[in-house]
Design a protein around this motif. Structure first.
Motif, PDB file in Angstrom:
ATOM      1  N   ARG A  95      55.189  56.835  18.651  1.00 32.09           N
ATOM      2  CA  ARG A  95      54.304  55.677  18.717  1.00 32.09           C
ATOM      3  C   ARG A  95      53.120  55.931  17.782  1.00 32.09           C
ATOM      4  O   ARG A  95      52.819  57.086  17.448  1.00 32.09           O
ATOM      5  N   CYS A 136      56.550  53.944  23.986  1.00 33.32           N
ATOM      6  CA  CYS A 136      55.167  54.167  24.401  1.00 33.32           C
ATOM      7  C   CYS A 136      55.156  54.793  25.779  1.00 33.32           C
ATOM      8  O   CYS A 136      56.037  54.523  26.612  1.00 33.32           O
ATOM      9  N   CYS A 150      52.721  54.347  27.926  1.00 30.81           N
ATOM     10  CA  CYS A 150      51.865  53.598  28.846  1.00 30.81           C
ATOM     11  C   CYS A 150      52.673  53.101  30.044  1.00 30.81           C
ATOM     12  O   CYS A 150      53.887  52.910  29.966  1.00 30.81           O
ATOM     13  N   CYS A 177      47.551  47.774  25.925  1.00 34.97           N
ATOM     14  CA  CYS A 177      47.807  49.094  25.343  1.00 34.97           C
ATOM     15  C   CYS A 177      47.567  49.027  23.840  1.00 34.97           C
ATOM     16  O   CYS A 177      48.131  48.171  23.147  1.00 34.97           O
ATOM     17  N   PHE A 211      48.608  51.037  21.611  1.00 37.69           N
ATOM     18  CA  PHE A 211      49.769  51.473  20.857  1.00 37.69           C
ATOM     19  C   PHE A 211      50.850  50.409  20.767  1.00 37.69           C
ATOM     20  O   PHE A 211      51.330  50.091  19.679  1.00 37.69           O
ATOM     21  N   CYS A 212      51.270  49.884  21.899  1.00 35.08           N
ATOM     22  CA  CYS A 212      52.422  48.979  21.903  1.00 35.08           C
ATOM     23  C   CYS A 212      52.048  47.523  22.145  1.00 35.08           C
ATOM     24  O   CYS A 212      52.927  46.655  22.167  1.00 35.08           O
TER      25      CYS A 212
END
Length: 325
Positions: A100, A266, A268, A299, A301-302
């Motif tokens: 990620r 990810c 999360c 999130c 990241f994603c």
């Protein structure tokens, strides 16, 4: 599996894989990474400007090259902090196969840099530092290596890291580009990234240092061969990693090992987010509650959005992992 000098390698590209290899005649070990759907998904979620996508793609390829070498299930992280238009990049590789990435940038400064022709990775990152962290879990000591970013690209930063921290002669090549798929209304561009790394690991310890290795004919030959690699060879979906290795090292003979798959993922989850919010004070938690009486967390990241009832924080309850709005 060995690739003999007189065998032509067939086959097309091998997306989202890492291929380890060895060239015993040169005392060289290395890996090739090719990222296709995984890096395209990461970059398309954030809709970065092309210049930022290119640098993030390079960082993801480098992180995968390094993180895939871990012999245990742990976490490898690459992080940059610098004074350039791209202020921060974080790439996580959860061994053995999860990737990620996220970046922060100043759009105004980025546009100004591009207008001035400052388009290289080094110019967009500027000065700062690159940190590489290995986390083997709560019961093990974390390892972190830091190298300066001084207006050079990620390839040079990787070379500096191995010279200073590992003292292993290393050569890295990185490339990012776009590929057009489909036609007509279905036509679209997708991102691809690739990387190649070789390291000089001779049997005799007294020739392993970078200064001595530079004078070794085997390492000089290996470096010169890798320097012939063009960007398109690392990202062309019709050219396999084995074909590229054959072009480079067929006269010496190259041994390839089992490829390792990589995919975007990810870490999360609702449980993680709820647990994190619980660590905040009452005032901080209250400020997180929106006008609708809910807590909304996205999130970085994603881009997954979590809709949380504040009552979950107080009661300790929660919905199953992955339940996102």
């Amino acid at each position: 599996m060995s690739v003999a000098p007189d065998i032509e390698i067939a086959g097309e590209g091998d997306d989202d894989t890492v291929l380890p290899f060895a060239v015993e005649g040169l005392d060289v070990r290395g890996r090739i990474v090719r990222l296709g759907p995984s890096i395209d998904l990461i970059l398309s979620r954030h809709d970065y400007p092309p210049a930022v996508s290119r640098v993030v793609g390079e960082a993801a390829a480098l992180t995968t090259l390094l993180g895939s070498a871990l012999k245990f299930e742990g976490q490898f992280q690459l992080q940059t902090r610098s004074d350039g238009p791209i202020e921060m990049i974080v790439v996580d590789f959860d061994a053995p196969d999860k990737l990620r990435a996220v970046a922060r940038f100043d759009a105004e400064r980025l546009n100004a840099a591009l207008e001035n022709g400052d388009v290289t990775t080094g110019a967009l990152l500027g000065n700062g530092h690159l940190g590489l962290t290995v986390d083997q879990g709560a019961d093990m000591t974390r390892y972190q290596g830091i190298v300066a970013l001084e207006g050079e690209g990620l390839e040079e930063a990787a070379h500096a890291y191995f010279r200073q921290s590992e003292q292993i002669p290393t050569r890295v090549r990185l490339a990012v580009g776009e590929e057009t798929l489909g036609s007509g209304d279905t036509r679209r561009n997708t991102y691809r990234a690739g990387g190649l790394m070789i390291q000089f690991l001779p049997q005799a310890a007294d020739v392993a240092s970078a200064s001595v290795a530079d004078e070794d004919d085997r390492w000089r030959e290996a470096r010169l061969l890798v320097d012939t690699v063009e960007d398109h060879e690392l990202i062309d979906s019709t050219v396999s990693s084995q074909r590229l290795l054959f072009r480079l090292f067929h006269e010496r003979g190259v041994r390839v090992y089992d490829p390792q798959a990589v995919h975007e993922a990810c870490r999360c989850s609702r449980e993680r987010i709820v647990a994190t919010i619980k660590t905040f004070g009452d005032d901080d938690r209250q400020h997180m509650v929106g006008d609708d009486g809910r807590i909304t967390v996205t999130c970085e990241f994603c881009s997954r959005v979590y809709d949380i009832d504040p009552a979950e924080i107080e009661s300790g309850g929660g919905k199953p992992e992955g339940d996102a709005a």
